[in-house]
Design an enzyme around this catalytic site. Structure first.
Site, PDB file in Angstrom:
ATOM      1  N   THR A  18       7.384 -24.690  34.258  1.00 29.14           N
ATOM      2  CA  THR A  18       8.260 -24.051  33.312  1.00 29.14           C
ATOM      3  C   THR A  18       8.807 -25.151  32.560  1.00 29.14           C
ATOM      4  O   THR A  18       9.422 -24.896  31.314  1.00 29.14           O
ATOM      5  CB  THR A  18       9.590 -23.443  34.237  1.00 29.14           C
ATOM      6  N   THR A  20       5.911 -26.286  40.391  1.00 30.46           N
ATOM      7  CA  THR A  20       4.715 -26.968  39.667  1.00 30.46           C
ATOM      8  C   THR A  20       5.035 -27.732  38.552  1.00 30.46           C
ATOM      9  O   THR A  20       4.294 -28.469  37.900  1.00 30.46           O
ATOM     10  CB  THR A  20       3.756 -25.955  39.357  1.00 30.46           C
ATOM     11  N   GLY A  41      -1.485 -25.958  66.427  1.00 30.56           N
ATOM     12  CA  GLY A  41      -0.683 -25.849  65.354  1.00 30.56           C
ATOM     13  C   GLY A  41       0.530 -25.086  65.765  1.00 30.56           C
ATOM     14  O   GLY A  41       1.295 -24.815  65.036  1.00 30.56           O
ATOM     15  N   LYS A  47      10.891 -16.298  28.698  1.00 33.46           N
ATOM     16  CA  LYS A  47       9.721 -17.024  29.124  1.00 33.46           C
ATOM     17  C   LYS A  47       8.882 -15.740  29.615  1.00 33.46           C
ATOM     18  O   LYS A  47       9.419 -14.949  30.164  1.00 33.46           O
ATOM     19  CB  LYS A  47      10.196 -17.690  30.384  1.00 33.46           C
ATOM     20  N   ARG A  73      12.135 -16.203  45.574  1.00 33.71           N
ATOM     21  CA  ARG A  73      11.593 -15.612  44.408  1.00 33.71           C
ATOM     22  C   ARG A  73      10.938 -14.188  44.630  1.00 33.71           C
ATOM     23  O   ARG A  73      10.755 -13.365  43.726  1.00 33.71           O
ATOM     24  CB  ARG A  73      10.618 -16.366  43.676  1.00 33.71           C
TER      25      ARG A  73
HETATM   26  C1  R5P Z   1      11.657 -19.095  37.952  1.00 35.94           C
HETATM   27  O1  R5P Z   1      12.243 -17.927  37.730  1.00 35.94           O
HETATM   28  C2  R5P Z   1      12.423 -20.233  38.530  1.00 35.94           C
HETATM   29  O2  R5P Z   1      13.774 -19.985  38.144  1.00 35.94           O
HETATM   30  C3  R5P Z   1      11.907 -21.265  38.115  1.00 35.94           C
HETATM   31  O3  R5P Z   1      11.840 -21.468  36.635  1.00 35.94           O
HETATM   32  C4  R5P Z   1      10.351 -21.545  38.402  1.00 35.94           C
HETATM   33  O4  R5P Z   1      10.248 -21.281  39.851  1.00 35.94           O
HETATM   34  C5  R5P Z   1       9.799 -22.817  38.680  1.00 35.94           C
HETATM   35  O5  R5P Z   1       8.790 -22.908  38.950  1.00 35.94           O
HETATM   36  P1  R5P Z   1       7.675 -24.021  38.120  1.00 35.94           P
HETATM   37  O6  R5P Z   1       8.201 -25.279  38.264  1.00 35.94           O
HETATM   38  O7  R5P Z   1       6.099 -23.829  39.003  1.00 35.94           O
HETATM   39  O8  R5P Z   1       7.255 -23.551  36.600  1.00 35.94           O
END
Ligand code: R5P
Length: 311
Positions: A227, A224, A39, A193, A97
């Site tokens: 959001t 994913t 790897g 959120k 992040r």
């Molecule tokens: C979060 O603060 C970012 O701006 C995105 O909203 C987030 O990372 C998106 O991730 P996912 O598609 O997993 O919700």
């Protein structure tokens, strides 16, 4: 423009690297990238970089750690081969992040990546819409954060349903949402959120009126898809028209993202090519290229163009 520069591509997004090199009017530098059977990563530059400016195009997209180590190996190889300067072109900056300690006894991933890049000899970083602009503060070398907002907004002109509003899915994207709204001549709605677990979020409040309005939801990245899916759900419950358009700079689309976001009320998703995306079998997904933006930044680093448009 000086002739003495060379662009290499890691394996994360060769099509983008080819487009950038094409914009700059030259082929990609020859190199070999291999994995040993255990790897480990092996990188060899197959042409001289002595005294030359080197640009290595490598987003640290999934598999993030693989692509990061490959980028480190490129930079190390360049430094050991006496390159004049090494610019890491990281259109998607993984670990961005993780920009502060969230909890006790945890690592700050973006700071760790900054240390690694600088230790192996990266002299300059070029990125696009990094999740947290303060990541620049982890670097002692120049860090240019290009904005894809104008590019994405331009690609949406004339395609949005009448009266559409721009939606920021959380407080972190309000500035970007306002920039989109300015470009498109419309208003901003903000969602609040709340993260309920490592992978789950919920929308607790909506600031603004979405009744009978179509929505353009913007974000820096879709990972994913959670959001965006939750935002669509909350906006629909608040009376928005079932016509959603999504624009994000980085389309990671990990796990079940495609399933969550395909069809239904989402009419179109636009992302850039900072991350290599497979559009096969997904007619609602459109990709616009950041190659001209990145190539202009490369030229500008030779002092040939005006200052970069920065966030
Ligand atoms: C979060 O603060 C970012 O701006 C995105 O909203 C987030 O990372 C998106 O991730 P996912 O598609 O997993 O919700």
């Amino acid at each position: 423009m000086t002739e003495d520069f060379i662009v290499f591509s890691g394996t994360a997004n060769r099509p983008l690297a080819e487009r950038v090199a094409g914009e700059l009017g030259r082929p990609l530098g020859a190199c070999r990238v291999e994995r040993f059977s255990d790897g480990e990563v092996f990188v060899r530059l197959e042409e001289s970089v002595r005294g030359r400016e080197v640009f290595v195009v490598q987003p640290t997209s999934p598999p993030v750690n693989e692509h990061l180590v490959e980028l480190l190996a490129f930079a190390d190889a360049c430094r050991r081969a006496s390159a004049a300067r090494v610019t890491a072109v990281v259109p998607y900056f993984g670990y961005s992040r993780s920009d502060k300690r969230q909890g006790e006894r945890v690592a700050v991933g973006a700071s760790m990546v900054a240390d690694l890049l600088q230790t192996v000899g990266v002299d300059h970083v070029l990125t696009v819409d990094v999740h947290a602009a303060q990541v620049e503060g982890f670097f002692r070398v120049p860090f240019d954060n290009l904005s894809a907002t104008a590019l994405l907004a331009h690609s949406l002109r004339g395609r949005l349903p009448e009266g559409a509003v721009v939606v920021s899915p959380d407080a972190g994207r309000v500035t970007a949402a306002s920039e989109f709204a300015d470009c498109l001549g419309t208003e901003v709605v903000v969602l609040q959120k709340r993260r309920t677990s490592g992978t789950e979020t919920e929308v607790t409040h909506i600031v603004g009126d979405v009744r009978d309005r179509a929505c353009l939801i913007i974000d820096d990245m879709i990972s994913t898809g959670g959001t965006i899916a939750k935002s669509v759900e909350a906006l629909a419950q608040a009376g928005a028209r079932p016509e959603f358009i999504v624009a994000a700079t980085h389309g990671l689309f990990v796990g079940e993202a495609r399933r969550k976001l395909s069809g239904g009320a989402i009419k179109e998703i636009v992302v850039t090519d900072t991350v290599a995306v497979d559009t096969e079998g997904w007619p609602g997904l459109r990709v616009v290229s950041v190659a001209p933006l990145v190539a202009a930044a490369v030229r500008s680093s030779f002092g040939e163009e005006e200052d970069l448009e920065r966030r």
